[in-house]
Design an enzyme around this catalytic site. Structure first.
Site, PDB file in Angstrom:
ATOM      1  N   LYS A  41       0.796   3.015  13.638  1.00 24.12           N
ATOM      2  CA  LYS A  41       2.062   2.450  13.167  1.00 24.12           C
ATOM      3  C   LYS A  41       2.489   3.164  11.884  1.00 24.12           C
ATOM      4  O   LYS A  41       1.700   3.913  11.292  1.00 24.12           O
ATOM      5  CB  LYS A  41       1.939   0.942  12.967  1.00 24.12           C
ATOM      6  CG  LYS A  41       0.910   0.504  11.958  1.00 24.12           C
ATOM      7  CD  LYS A  41       0.716  -1.001  12.009  1.00 24.12           C
ATOM      8  CE  LYS A  41      -0.378  -1.444  11.089  1.00 24.12           C
ATOM      9  NZ  LYS A  41      -0.038  -2.484  10.184  1.00 24.12           N
ATOM     10  N   ARG A 139      -0.596 -14.853   8.709  1.00 22.67           N
ATOM     11  CA  ARG A 139       0.707 -14.280   9.071  1.00 22.67           C
ATOM     12  C   ARG A 139       0.922 -14.566  10.549  1.00 22.67           C
ATOM     13  O   ARG A 139       0.746 -15.723  10.923  1.00 22.67           O
ATOM     14  CB  ARG A 139       0.870 -12.812   8.634  1.00 22.67           C
ATOM     15  CG  ARG A 139      -0.139 -11.829   9.054  1.00 22.67           C
ATOM     16  CD  ARG A 139       0.165 -10.404   8.560  1.00 22.67           C
ATOM     17  NE  ARG A 139      -0.479  -9.461   9.440  1.00 22.67           N
ATOM     18  CZ  ARG A 139      -0.684  -8.188   9.160  1.00 22.67           C
ATOM     19  NH1 ARG A 139      -0.263  -7.683   8.031  1.00 22.67           N
ATOM     20  NH2 ARG A 139      -1.297  -7.396  10.024  1.00 22.67           N
ATOM     21  N   ARG A 224      -9.664  -1.729  16.519  1.00 20.78           N
ATOM     22  CA  ARG A 224      -8.314  -1.269  16.148  1.00 20.78           C
ATOM     23  C   ARG A 224      -8.328  -0.532  14.806  1.00 20.78           C
ATOM     24  O   ARG A 224      -7.751  -0.982  13.829  1.00 20.78           O
ATOM     25  CB  ARG A 224      -7.362  -2.466  15.987  1.00 20.78           C
ATOM     26  CG  ARG A 224      -6.968  -3.204  17.227  1.00 20.78           C
ATOM     27  CD  ARG A 224      -5.795  -4.150  16.934  1.00 20.78           C
ATOM     28  NE  ARG A 224      -5.879  -4.843  15.682  1.00 20.78           N
ATOM     29  CZ  ARG A 224      -6.452  -6.041  15.512  1.00 20.78           C
ATOM     30  NH1 ARG A 224      -6.974  -6.688  16.531  1.00 20.78           N
ATOM     31  NH2 ARG A 224      -6.482  -6.593  14.311  1.00 20.78           N
ATOM     32  N   TYR A 268      13.829  11.399 -18.161  1.00 15.23           N
ATOM     33  CA  TYR A 268      14.674  10.251 -18.508  1.00 15.23           C
ATOM     34  C   TYR A 268      13.998   9.331 -19.523  1.00 15.23           C
ATOM     35  O   TYR A 268      12.792   9.074 -19.426  1.00 15.23           O
ATOM     36  CB  TYR A 268      14.946   9.407 -17.259  1.00 15.23           C
ATOM     37  CG  TYR A 268      15.856  10.063 -16.243  1.00 15.23           C
ATOM     38  CD1 TYR A 268      17.176  10.351 -16.542  1.00 15.23           C
ATOM     39  CD2 TYR A 268      15.383  10.359 -14.962  1.00 15.23           C
ATOM     40  CE1 TYR A 268      18.015  10.932 -15.594  1.00 15.23           C
ATOM     41  CE2 TYR A 268      16.214  10.928 -14.005  1.00 15.23           C
ATOM     42  CZ  TYR A 268      17.524  11.219 -14.334  1.00 15.23           C
ATOM     43  OH  TYR A 268      18.349  11.783 -13.394  1.00 15.23           O
ATOM     44  N   CYS A 315      11.292  11.738 -11.571  1.00 16.73           N
ATOM     45  CA  CYS A 315      12.724  11.594 -11.221  1.00 16.73           C
ATOM     46  C   CYS A 315      12.854  11.513  -9.693  1.00 16.73           C
ATOM     47  O   CYS A 315      11.865  11.561  -8.972  1.00 16.73           O
ATOM     48  CB  CYS A 315      13.516  12.785 -11.726  1.00 16.73           C
ATOM     49  SG  CYS A 315      13.234  13.188 -13.452  1.00 16.73           S
ATOM     50  N   MET A 316      14.078  11.416  -9.214  1.00 22.05           N
ATOM     51  CA  MET A 316      14.274  11.294  -7.767  1.00 22.05           C
ATOM     52  C   MET A 316      13.774  12.546  -7.023  1.00 22.05           C
ATOM     53  O   MET A 316      13.134  12.438  -5.978  1.00 22.05           O
ATOM     54  CB  MET A 316      15.755  11.061  -7.461  1.00 22.05           C
ATOM     55  CG  MET A 316      16.009  10.680  -6.027  1.00 22.05           C
ATOM     56  SD  MET A 316      17.755  10.581  -5.624  1.00 22.05           S
ATOM     57  CE  MET A 316      18.243   9.097  -6.446  1.00 22.05           C
ATOM     58  N   ASP A 317      14.047  13.716  -7.603  1.00 24.44           N
ATOM     59  CA  ASP A 317      13.739  14.956  -6.882  1.00 24.44           C
ATOM     60  C   ASP A 317      12.859  15.926  -7.660  1.00 24.44           C
ATOM     61  O   ASP A 317      12.493  16.980  -7.135  1.00 24.44           O
ATOM     62  CB  ASP A 317      15.048  15.695  -6.549  1.00 24.44           C
ATOM     63  CG  ASP A 317      16.108  14.738  -6.060  1.00 24.44           C
ATOM     64  OD1 ASP A 317      15.877  14.132  -5.001  1.00 24.44           O
ATOM     65  OD2 ASP A 317      17.131  14.563  -6.746  1.00 24.44           O
TER      66      ASP A 317
HETATM   67  C1  LIG Z   1      -2.888  -5.817  13.240  1.00 27.11           C
HETATM   68  C2  LIG Z   1      -3.565  -4.632  12.649  1.00 27.11           C
HETATM   69  N1  LIG Z   1      -4.645  -4.129  13.255  1.00 27.11           N
HETATM   70  C3  LIG Z   1      -5.307  -3.050  12.766  1.00 27.11           C
HETATM   71  C4  LIG Z   1      -4.893  -2.439  11.605  1.00 27.11           C
HETATM   72  C5  LIG Z   1      -5.671  -1.247  11.084  1.00 27.11           C
HETATM   73  O1  LIG Z   1      -6.268  -1.540   9.860  1.00 27.11           O
HETATM   74  P1  LIG Z   1      -7.052  -0.389   9.053  1.00 27.11           P
HETATM   75  O2  LIG Z   1      -6.027   0.621   8.715  1.00 27.11           O
HETATM   76  O3  LIG Z   1      -7.598  -1.089   7.852  1.00 27.11           O
HETATM   77  O4  LIG Z   1      -8.093   0.139   9.963  1.00 27.11           O
HETATM   78  C6  LIG Z   1      -3.794  -2.949  10.920  1.00 27.11           C
HETATM   79  C7  LIG Z   1      -3.368  -2.307   9.663  1.00 27.11           C
HETATM   80  O5  LIG Z   1      -2.666  -2.751   8.839  1.00 27.11           O
HETATM   81  C8  LIG Z   1      -3.094  -4.062  11.458  1.00 27.11           C
HETATM   82  O6  LIG Z   1      -2.035  -4.595  10.833  1.00 27.11           O
END
Ligand SMILES: Cc1ncc(COP(=O)(O)O)c(C=O)c1O
Length: 380
Positions: A41, A139, A224, A268, A315-317
């Site tokens: 992701k 969550r 995961r 700045y 700065c921005m850039d």
């Molecule tokens: C639902 C879920 N699973 C797995 C992961 C992977 O976690 P990590 O990067 O700590 O291995 C995340 C990461 O934020 C997550 O939100």
């Protein structure tokens, strides 16, 4: 040889050989009987989801995890064939895109489940889904005490197929594991309740990177990992348990170098004044590239294998560094923002400390303006 892009010299090098290595460390930790869903992701934690997922699929990753449906669609566009689970919530109005792209939704609400079932029946299709259990993260997901209200819903499903049940750890990077242990126990209770009602999903998953490395009882039938695939340790305590190789190096070059007198203010707001005659380098990158403004007067970069401090506000850039103490520093010198140069290393964790954040945010903040370039260290 690592290819050097033309033009503005601010770019990220992504080492696909290191990625393959890290994936194999996950495999070794979980053994052959457990599947690996690679979390890609947020553009694969800033590394570029397309190339990362293609490499991991080639290396044997069983599935991929994305946050949004759009991220899943991008994986299909680059030719990813493996299952893709959308982890951060599903919106029924995206049902057609879900079907067209053969993506798997994570379901957290009975109402969404009912809606999806109606849609699947109306199209005469069967759709696999994963059920998200909130064992203590607070969550998305249903809380274990709500299981009895879910069971009748599961019994009514005809078009939807329960393929997976999963949960997420809230904190397991530290040495203290009692909260995580409690989460695993609660998850186990939900699984037993589902089992006694006749629901045995083939994919049961809970472990993120820290769980993969240090908590074998959370491996279930699939893990995961995200962070560890990118070569970053979930915590310093885990360094002895697995050797990982950082995948990303972030570099630029000195755009301009100038000698300024003592008392000159830099950037700045005059937050930095030179305490001596100084050699100040300007770098062609800024917070619009994802180089945090919090690194102003706190961050450090590498030039000629030595550490040079950020001076004044980012700065921005553009960003300024003090290279007065670096012998022979020249305009055009390579500057490493993240990664290794000579014997020195700046890790995402170190940069995160300077910016009051975590390595995840450092990596995912590197903006689209910074080209990612891919290579394999094996070929060097
Ligand atoms: C639902 C879920 N699973 C797995 C992961 C992977 O976690 P990590 O990067 O700590 O291995 C995340 C990461 O934020 C997550 O939100």
């Amino acid at each position: 040889m690592t290819p050097v892009p033309k033009g503005r010299p601010t770019f990220c090098f992504i080492d696909l050989e290191a990625l393959r290595w890290n994936y194999q460390q996950v495999r070794k930790k979980v053994g052959p009987g457990v599947k690996v869903l690679s979390v890609v992701k947020a553009n694969a934690y800033g590394h570029g989801a397309g190339e990362i997922a293609k490499t991991l699929e080639d290396e044997g990753s069983d599935a991929f995890g994305v946050a949004t449906l759009e991220e899943g669609i991008n994986l299909r566009k680059v030719g990813i064939k493996s299952p893709v689970l959308a982890l951060a919530g599903f919106y029924p109005e995206q049902f057609d895109e879900l079907l067209q792209n053969k993506l798997t939704p994570a379901i957290c609400e009975p109402e969404v489940l009912r809606h999806l079932e109606r849609l699947a029946r109306s199209r005469n299709v069967s759709v696999k889904f994963h059920l998200k259990v909130d064992t203590g993260m607070g969550r998305i997901g249903f809380i274990p005490s709500e299981i009895d209200s879910w069971l009748p819903e599961l019994g009514k499903l005809k078009a939807l197929k329960l393929e997976g049940v999963y949960s997420h750890f809230s904190e397991m990077e530290g040495v203290e594991r009692s909260y995580s242990q409690k989460q695993v126990e609660l998850f186990g209770q939900v699984l037993r309740r589902l089992h006694s009602a006749g629901y045995d999903a083939p994919l049961i998953h809970m472990a993120k990177s820290a769980g993969v490395i240090a908590f074998p009882s959370s491996h279930f039938t699939m893990v995961r990992p995200g962070l560890m695939l990118y070569g970053i340790q979930p915590s310093p305590e885990m360094v002895k348990q697995v050797t990982l190789r950082p995948v990303l190096t972030w570099k630029t070059c000195i755009l301009q170098l100038k000698r300024v007198p003592k008392g000159s203010s830099i950037s700045y707001g005059q937050t930095f004044k030179t305490g001596r005659e100084s050699l100040i380098g300007t770098l062609p990158l800024g917070y619009a590239d994802g180089y945090h403004r919090l690194l102003s007067n706190r961050g450090v970069v590498l030039v000629r294998g030595k550490r040079a401090p950020i001076v004044g506000r980012v700065c921005m850039d553009l960003t300024m560094i003090d290279v007065t103490d670096i012998r022979d520093a020249k305009q055009g010198d390579e500057v490493v923002l993240l990664g290794k140069q000579g014997r020195e290393i700046i890790s995402a964790d170190e940069m995160a400390l300077w910016a009051d954040t975590i390595s995840y945010e450092i990596l995912t903040s590197i903006s689209a303006r910074v080209p990612r370039t891919y290579y394999s260290s094996k070929e060097e």
